[in-house]
Design a protein around this motif. Structure first.
Motif: not given
Ligand code: ZN
Length: 247
Positions: A8, A10, A35, A62, A115, A147, A149
């Motif tokens: 993640d 991101h 992600d 994502h 994930h 996933h 976080h």
């Molecule tokens: Zn995420």
């Protein structure tokens, strides 16, 4: 072999840079639980770095939405607008890289990487009950997931699942757990680029299964710089604000 376990990210290059800088010299290979993009302002920089590191990477929801594999219709409006921005701003070779990421679970050196959940890449594992199915069916004693976080995870001993309780004070960088025989672990390194467990510091893990230990890290990074780039990119304000709170 020592693994840097990230998830993640991101599209937050400041967070990812801090993770790489602080962990320098402590790992041999990188694994990424998906992600890579979505929400943040630096999708190309982060994908470039993941490719340069030759990280073993699986896709997240994502990555599917940001690369156009899925249309983000099940995302909330804020996440959807960030996914559209991401798709418009990714270079073609990075779109192609994300579109071709494998689906978890992927096995690496005795660890499973997913994930969301073992049986569904898009499923969230928040509770002990949700963790149990995966723990009972896990192909490896140690599975890493992302996933949510939320750094930590779950531990199965006999038929009892316990959440892993971690506390990493502001004046320290990591907490270490021992990997015990006869125990199954579902471990979340936390989110590099958008933590949601109330600690805004960048989160990641370092796994050394030869030495039977996993370190859970938290390191500060320049949140204001990321917020500034998000603002200039016109990304939604709630996404900009939440970075400072880690929620
Ligand atoms: Zn995420």
């Amino acid at each position: 072999m020592r693994y840097l376990v990230v998830s993640d990210i991101h599209a937050n290059m400041s967070g990812f840079d801090a993770a790489l800088r602080e962990s320098q010299g402590r790992w041999d290979r990188v694994v990424c639980l998906g992600d890579v993009v979505g929400y943040g302002p630096d999708p190309n920089e982060v994908v470039d770095k993941i490719r340069e590191l030759k990280a073993v990477t699986i896709r997240g929801n994502h990555d599917k939405a940001g690369s156009g594999l899925e249309d983000a219709s099940d995302f909330n409006p804020v996440a959807r607008s960030a996914a559209i921005w991401t798709k418009e701003n990714l270079r073609p070779e990075n779109l192609d890289y994300l579109q071709n990421l494998p689906t978890g679970p992927v096995e690496v050196d005795g660890m499973s990487l997913v994930h969301g959940a073992l049986r569904d890449e898009d499923e969230y594992v928040f509770t002990q009950a949700q963790a149990l199915d995966g723990l009972l069916e896990a192909p490896s004693p140690v599975t890493f997931f992302g996933h949510t976080h939320i750094q930590g995870g779950f531990v199965l001993q006999g038929d009892t699942v316990e959440p892993l309780r971690l506390k990493i004070p502001l004046d320290s960088k990591f907490a270490e757990i021992a990997i015990e025989p006869g125990t199954v672990y579902l471990l979340n390194p936390g989110s590099v680029g958008q933590p949601r467990d109330g600690d805004p510091r960048c989160a990641f893990a370092i796994a050394n299964l030869d030495a039977k230990k996993v370190e859970f890290w938290r390191v500060p990074y320049d949140i204001a710089a990321v917020q500034d780039r998000m603002f200039k990119a016109g990304l939604p304000e709630p996404l900009i604000m939440r970075l400072a709170f880690g929620r």
